[in-house]
Design a protein around this motif. Structure first.
Motif, PDB file in Angstrom:
ATOM      1  N   GLY A   1       8.668  -1.432   6.910  1.00  0.00           N
ATOM      2  CA  GLY A   1       8.021  -0.235   7.433  1.00  0.00           C
ATOM      3  C   GLY A   1       8.254  -0.067   8.926  1.00  0.00           C
TER       4      GLY A   1
ATOM      5  N   LEU B   1       1.796  -7.474  -0.300  1.00  0.00           N
ATOM      6  CA  LEU B   1       1.672  -7.636   1.145  1.00  0.00           C
ATOM      7  C   LEU B   1       2.631  -8.713   1.639  1.00  0.00           C
ATOM      8  CD1 LEU B   1      -2.232  -7.656   1.468  1.00  0.00           C
ATOM      9  CD2 LEU B   1      -0.682  -5.676   1.558  1.00  0.00           C
TER      10      LEU B   1
ATOM     11  N   VAL C   1       1.443  -2.610  -5.001  1.00  0.00           N
ATOM     12  CA  VAL C   1       1.620  -3.043  -3.611  1.00  0.00           C
ATOM     13  C   VAL C   1       1.657  -4.560  -3.520  1.00  0.00           C
ATOM     14  CG1 VAL C   1       0.515  -3.143  -1.328  1.00  0.00           C
ATOM     15  CG2 VAL C   1       0.623  -0.975  -2.586  1.00  0.00           C
TER      16      VAL C   1
ATOM     17  N   ALA D   1      -5.981  -4.567   4.597  1.00  0.00           N
ATOM     18  CA  ALA D   1      -4.931  -4.156   3.666  1.00  0.00           C
ATOM     19  C   ALA D   1      -5.354  -4.382   2.219  1.00  0.00           C
ATOM     20  CB  ALA D   1      -3.644  -4.923   3.966  1.00  0.00           C
TER      21      ALA D   1
ATOM     22  N   HIS E   1      -5.295  -1.111  -0.080  1.00  0.00           N
ATOM     23  CA  HIS E   1      -4.166  -0.963  -0.997  1.00  0.00           C
ATOM     24  C   HIS E   1      -4.347  -1.637  -2.360  1.00  0.00           C
ATOM     25  CE1 HIS E   1      -1.777   0.775   2.241  1.00  0.00           C
ATOM     26  NE2 HIS E   1      -2.137  -0.235   3.028  1.00  0.00           N
TER      27      HIS E   1
ATOM     28  N   VAL F   1       3.945  -3.757   1.928  1.00  0.00           N
ATOM     29  CA  VAL F   1       3.144  -3.358   3.084  1.00  0.00           C
ATOM     30  C   VAL F   1       3.129  -4.529   4.057  1.00  0.00           C
ATOM     31  CG1 VAL F   1       0.849  -2.717   3.923  1.00  0.00           C
ATOM     32  CG2 VAL F   1       1.732  -1.727   1.790  1.00  0.00           C
TER      33      VAL F   1
ATOM     34  N   LYS G   1       5.967  -1.692  -3.829  1.00  0.00           N
ATOM     35  CA  LYS G   1       5.802  -1.205  -2.467  1.00  0.00           C
ATOM     36  C   LYS G   1       5.377  -2.368  -1.568  1.00  0.00           C
ATOM     37  CE  LYS G   1       3.256   2.066   0.444  1.00  0.00           C
ATOM     38  NZ  LYS G   1       2.167   3.075   0.511  1.00  0.00           N
TER      39      LYS G   1
END
Length: 455
Positions: free
Chosen positions: A418, A186, A184, A224, A228, A207, A205
């Motif tokens: 997202g 951010l 992940v 977060a 994550h 976020v 990924k």
């Protein structure tokens, strides 16, 4: 020949001086461009309603100011390179990508002459610049990079400074070092599309974090991190693309404290940091041990240079980055490195930056006046506005209706991390479009919005 149709003002000055003033003014506005051929003197005299001698004196006055040059049998041209006419390739000058957030292009003859003089000086070393060189910049180039970065309050040691072929490969290299597929990263919930492309390529990924008028929320960042276990945070903290938001210094310190608490690396994309006159200090100053600082030159000098100055958090990270970036790109172009270094050393780069700032302010004033009936986010020196469409209007429909009108419109879709994209459009105010052309295009956009809303 340029289809130039000036109107003489009632300034009280001699008419020939007004003609020279008009040439200078229309150059600044982008109505005239370097290399344009001006109308024959008799044709202009008829158009303006003055005698031939007045126009002749006006062209002489413009020539003495360094605005034009005359060639027997060819005519009078807006000046380019001192003492000669530069050859241009029309098919190259026509190339423009309206999906990019571009700065206004320089039109001032003196500035263009300075830029061309730098290119001419660099050509003296052309043969050596065609060889393979240090993959991350010579000492001379790193010294220039350090001088440029010092205007943002950064004074890193040269072993932590790298010159890369643009911000995009630098970001890709850093993320490839920090994260593995499935990890992940951010970012802002509305973020730079290039980051989304890179994350998709590396199978990372993304976020997105909730924000307010001061940037990402510290509590959202901390939540977060706990939820994550991210490998990095990406931020575009000054004149953020596309929202134009700048994170104030207080919020930066709050974010830096959280990063320090969790030892989370930050990728700071400072693409627009050199544009404001008094931008907040970069994160690399508040959290130097965690921050990968990327100072791209695309927005403050020119995207065609394909250069970015990267500052690594420490010497160990610098060693890893050296190997990683060379394996991906081999090296930045020595020709463009030499040109950027020359422009920084002789002050041309700063003149370009100041021109971009001044011209952007003028364009934002236009947008503020023409789009006053609509809701949008902007900054006095941002290259775009982030336009919220009136209720029930479709971003796809508006972008489609404005296609081919010379205005760079991008819907919210590629910026959204997202969730469903909102009905926003990024409207770029820069690029090759002149101020007058921009005014016309914005008026058409405002008309389209009103027509679609009331119909």
């Amino acid at each position: 020949m340029k289809n130039w149709k000036p109107v003489l003002p009632e300034s009280g000055k001699p008419r020939y001086v007004e003609i020279a003033d008009l040439i200078a003014s229309d150059l600044q506005k982008g109505i005239l461009m370097p290399g344009d051929r001006l109308p024959p003197q008799r044709a202009l005299a008829d158009l303006l309603g003055v005698d031939f001698t007045t126009v002749s004196r006006g062209y002489v006055e413009a020539k003495e100011r360094g605005l034009v040059e005359s060639h027997v049998g060819r005519g009078t041209f807006v000046k380019t390179i001192k003492g000669s006419m530069a050859e241009t390739e029309p098919r190259r000058t026509e190339q423009v990508d309206l999906s990019m957030n571009l700065p206004p292009e320089p039109t001032n003859p003196d500035l263009i002459e300075r830029m061309q003089a730098g290119l001419s000086a660099v050509s003296g070393n052309l043969i050596s610049l065609l060889r393979y060189q240090n993959g991350t910049g010579t000492e001379l180039d790193k010294e220039a990079a350090s001088s440029w970065l010092s205007m943002r309050g950064l004074v890193p040691s040269l072993e932590r400074v790298f010159i890369t072929p643009g911000a995009h490969p630098a970001m890709m290299t850093i993320l490839n070092m920090l994260a593995a597929p499935g990890d992940v990263v951010l970012s802002e919930a509305i973020t730079y599309p290039g980051l989304r492309t890179i994350a998709r390529s590396l199978k990372l990924k993304l976020v997105g974090l909730a924000s307010d008028e001061n940037g990402i929320l510290p509590e959202a960042l901390e939540e977060a991190i706990k939820a994550h276990g991210p490998k990095a945070l990406y931020l575009n903290p000054t004149l953020q693309n596309p929202t134009t938001l700048t994170i104030p210094q207080g919020r930066r310190l709050e974010i830096a404290a959280i990063l320090d608490r969790y030892n989370l690396p930050l990728i700071e994309d400072d693409a627009y940091g050199f544009i404001p006159e008094h931008a907040p200090s970069p994160f690399a100053a508040a959290a130097p041990d965690l921050t990968w600082h990327i100072g791209g030159l695309a927005k403050c000098i020119g995207a065609g240079l394909r250069l970015a100055y990267v500052v690594a958090p420490d010497t160990k990270a610098a060693l890893s980055f050296t190997s990683a970036i060379q394996s991906m790109t081999v090296m930045a172009s020595p020709v463009t490195m030499a040109l950027a270094t020359r422009w920084i050393q002789d002050g041309t780069a700063d003149h370009i930056r100041r021109f971009i700032r001044r011209e952007t302010r003028a364009r934002q004033e236009l947008a503020s006046e023409i789009m006053s009936d609509f809701e949008f986010a902007a900054d006095p020196v941002s290259f775009n506005i982030w336009l919220k469409l009136p209720e029930n209007l479709s971003r796809a429909a508006i972008v489609g209706q404005m296609s081919g009108k010379g205005l760079g419109l991008v819907p919210s879709d590629p910026f959204t991390v997202g969730g469903n994209p909102t009905e926003h459009i990024r409207v770029c105010l820069g690029g090759r479009i002149s101020r007058d052309e921009l005014k016309t295009a914005l008026q058409l956009l405002a008309h389209r919005l009103e027509y679609n809303f009331y119909s």
